[in-house]
Design a protein around this motif. Structure first.
Motif, PDB file in Angstrom:
ATOM      1  N   ILE A 116       0.834  -1.210   0.000  1.00  0.00           N
ATOM      2  CA  ILE A 116       0.000   0.000   0.000  1.00  0.00           C
ATOM      3  C   ILE A 116       0.864   1.255   0.000  1.00  0.00           C
ATOM      4  CG2 ILE A 116      -1.629   1.347   1.388  1.00  0.00           C
ATOM      5  CD1 ILE A 116      -2.819  -1.381   2.262  1.00  0.00           C
ATOM      6  N   TRP A 161      -3.812   7.598  -4.367  1.00  0.00           N
ATOM      7  CA  TRP A 161      -3.025   6.459  -4.853  1.00  0.00           C
ATOM      8  C   TRP A 161      -2.165   6.894  -6.031  1.00  0.00           C
ATOM      9  CZ3 TRP A 161      -3.560   1.634  -2.476  1.00  0.00           C
ATOM     10  CH2 TRP A 161      -4.605   1.542  -1.553  1.00  0.00           C
ATOM     11  N   TRP A 198      -4.938   3.399   4.407  1.00  0.00           N
ATOM     12  CA  TRP A 198      -5.744   3.748   3.246  1.00  0.00           C
ATOM     13  C   TRP A 198      -5.383   5.164   2.809  1.00  0.00           C
ATOM     14  CZ3 TRP A 198      -8.083   0.300   0.424  1.00  0.00           C
ATOM     15  CH2 TRP A 198      -8.886   0.741  -0.633  1.00  0.00           C
ATOM     16  N   LEU A 217       2.180   2.166  -3.214  1.00  0.00           N
ATOM     17  CA  LEU A 217       1.169   2.657  -4.158  1.00  0.00           C
ATOM     18  C   LEU A 217       0.589   4.006  -3.738  1.00  0.00           C
ATOM     19  CD1 LEU A 217      -0.717  -0.682  -4.844  1.00  0.00           C
ATOM     20  CD2 LEU A 217       0.691   0.590  -6.460  1.00  0.00           C
ATOM     21  N   THR A 218       1.245   4.624  -2.721  1.00  0.00           N
ATOM     22  CA  THR A 218       0.765   5.916  -2.245  1.00  0.00           C
ATOM     23  C   THR A 218       1.448   7.040  -3.027  1.00  0.00           C
ATOM     24  OG1 THR A 218       0.593   4.947  -0.051  1.00  0.00           O
ATOM     25  CG2 THR A 218       0.495   7.345  -0.180  1.00  0.00           C
TER      26      THR A 218
END
Lengths: 305, 311
Positions: free
Chosen positions: A42, A63, A59, A45-46
């Motif tokens: 994650i 993205w 979260w 993919l930030t």
């Protein structure tokens, strides 16, 4: 239906409540084991800006694939290290399979007069070792392997523990009668070994081969000890170096002699995590399919013969 | 005639002797020569350009000086304490956790689900300590880490995790449990699968509930394996996992008091401070005590069950 089920409910099974508890406990631990990897995916993919504002989030607000694009655009070092790791893993695994299989087959043969001597010769290395410093000096000064690709391959090639496992495999899966039959047919020892014994021992070879593959793929220690030049640095060691140089610069950031350009030229947070993902990806994808071989090796290793 | 027989034996076994030769050469180079190299521990090592042997011959003999020096410092105590205490905690906690996890997995009714969970627990075993170091950093980073974000959210003071030794014993224990339990529970799970089912049937006929079955059958049946694996682990209590103590704390100097173990000490002596003699002495100290411990624990294992002894 429900009544039927209840009637036939087997007392050997947990009752539904306890079962739910067991599922919850095991599921939670399994999740915790997998979570850090997912988290790193994650982070990779930030969006870099979002990350420096918000920190690592489970979260992210925004993205982005930019990290992977960056890594592939400027990925000379990554590709080089990938190449080194793949080469070392391939040569190393083949070499270690050959050496271990030959040795452990010989000491599994009852007709080999010196089997006990050589078994002990290997086994003793599990009990006592010279330690890091003499090993280092032998490898660098006597064998002259400093800054050579062989320094990444040879120190991990043989391992007494694998020999013990493999010997057990041979003595379980190869009956002496097959070898006798081969001899009567006039086959040479090498012919017997390659044509009769090895095909029977494929599960064992797979186990040792996978142990060895994993060992080579994940090795950074030998690179830490023996490798200086950048084009011989394997994946794991590359990740370690990025981390260290990052830290060095951060620690010296009030030092005017360290320029800011150096910091910005290093991979940013997201790109580093993308590299972590790319370095572990093959293993994470592959291990579920090879799991049973690891289990097999482990149970044989723990409960020998 | 004895010599004649010897050569005849060699000739008869020539194929197998050739088979063992490559690995034997490997063992000589990478195990037995370093064993001979422990002589450096009694020397003041000086590198000599004529190579390995010349270096050893030309270095001055200093007897036990390296050891005296090692044990006169605080370091020897700290690294021994850290190595043994951490390993002791890992052994105890690892045993409890992996047996508990194996029992839980074996009792889950849906076997496919249990298998799925087991695969998940297996993952950490396949990752290198470098990768685990990155994982831990994503939690403990000062400005971006999850833990400090949570602290900030709660209004607590942020912590410099990599500069504060207070919590590291706990962190290292947690990380080690996380990495090893999934793998080590596999052995116990295999042992549970091997327990004779008729024992449980008999117990059920006698009206034993599941908890009683676990306590009176499963655990007692696992005790031999638990004893043996624990004893073997005690045999290795003097050897620390270098990666855990080097990569996870990111080699942070302020944490050395709680992260320095024999293996990291030897490494730093070799690569950073260049105290070759003392470093070798520390390594030899580890090997010798380790040797005594393995022999002792194996002796005790033999008393329990001959088949499970290493030798």
């Amino acid at each position: 239906m429900a009544g039927l089920k209840r009637k036939s409910r087997n007392f050997s099974q947990l009752n539904p409540v306890a079962n739910a508890g067991a599922v919850l406990a095991a599921g939670l631990f399994a999740f915790l084991c997998v979570f850090p990897f997912l988290f790193v995916v994650i982070i990779s993919l930030t969006d870099e800006m979002t990350l420096s504002r918000n920190g690592y989030r489970i979260w992210p607000e925004q993205w982005s694939l930019e990290a992977y694009k960056y890594v592939f655009r400027s990925g000379d070092q990554l590709l080089q290290s990938y190449g080194v790791t793949i080469l070392v893993t391939l040569i190393g695994t083949v070499l270690s399979l050959v050496l271990i299989a030959l040795f452990s087959y010989a000491i599994s043969r009852r007709s080999f007069k010196y089997r006990n001597f050589f078994a002990f010769f290997a086994f003793f290395t599990m009990l006592f070792n010279g330690g890091l410093v003499p090993t280092y000096i032998v490898v660098t000064q006597l064998l002259g392997l400093k800054d050579s690709i062989w320094a990444l391959i040879l120190p991990l090639t043989v391992n007494a523990f694998y020999i013990m496992i493999m010997r057990t495999f041979f003595s379980i899966s190869v009956p002496e009668s097959i070898i006798e039959a081969g001899k009567i047919d006039g086959a040479s020892e090498l012919g017997i070994f390659t044509r009769l014994v090895l095909p029977l021992s494929l599960p064992g070879l797979a186990t040792i081969g996978l142990f060895s593959t994993l060992g080579y793929w994940n090795d950074w220690f030998n690179a830490l000890l023996y490798i200086d030049s950048a084009n011989l640095v394997p994946l794991q060691a590359m990740l370690m170096r990025i981390e260290n140089s990052m830290q060095f610069i951060l620690q010296n950031s009030n030092n005017p002699s360290v320029n800011v350009g150096l910091l910005s030229s290093l991979p940013q947070d997201t790109s580093r995590m993308a590299m972590v993902v790319l370095a572990t990806g093959p293993i994470v994808l592959a291990y579920p399919f090879f799991q049973r071989y690891f289990v097999q090796g482990l149970t044989i290793g723990a409960v020998k013969e | 005639m004895k010599i004649g027989r010897f050569f005849r034996d060699i000739y008869r076994n020539k194929a197998m002797l050739l088979f063992v030769m490559p690995a034997t050469i490997w063992f000589i180079c990478f195990s037995y020569l370093p064993m001979a190299g422990v002589i450096i521990a009694f020397k003041q090592y000086r590198y000599h350009t004529d190579g390995f042997l010349a270096s050893i011959i030309h270095s001055a003999w200093v007897g036990w000086d390296n050891f005296k020096f090692l044990f006169s410092t605080q370091d020897a105590y700290i690294i021994t304490r850290n190595t043994v205490l951490y390993n002791a905690v890992f052994i105890i906690l690892g045993l409890i956790m992996s047996v508990a996890m194996a029992i839980i997995l074996s009792e889950i009714v849906n076997k496919r689900l249990a298998k799925f969970f087991q695969t998940g627990m297996f993952l950490p075993h396949f990752l290198s300590w470098v990768i685990v170091g990155y994982f831990v950093f994503s939690f403990l980073s000062y400005d971006k880490g999850v833990v400090n974000q949570f602290f900030g959210y709660m209004g607590w003071d942020l912590r410099q995790w990599y500069n504060d030794p207070t919590y590291w014993p706990l962190i290292l224990v947690l990380v080690n449990v996380w990495k090893t339990v999934g793998y080590s529970s596999v052995v116990y799970l295999a042992a549970i699968m091997g327990i004779d089912k008729s024992l449980y049937e008999a117990a059920m006929i006698d009206g034993a509930n599941k908890w009683q079955q676990i306590r009176r059958i499963t655990i007692p049946m696992l005790v031999p394996l638990m004893t043996i694996l624990t004893l073997l682990a005690i045999g290795k209590i003097f050897y620390a996992d270098f990666g855990l103590f080097y990569q996870v704390p990111r080699d942070s100097g302020t944490l050395y008091s709680v992260t320095n173990v024999i293996d990291t000490y030897v490494y730093r002596g070799l690569k950073l401070t260049g105290e070759i003699g003392m470093s070798t002495a520390a390594g030899l100290y580890q090997s010798v005590v380790g040797f005594v411990l393995v022999i002792t624990s194996n002796y005790v294992v033999r008393k329990f069950n001959k088949d499970n002894a290493l030798f």
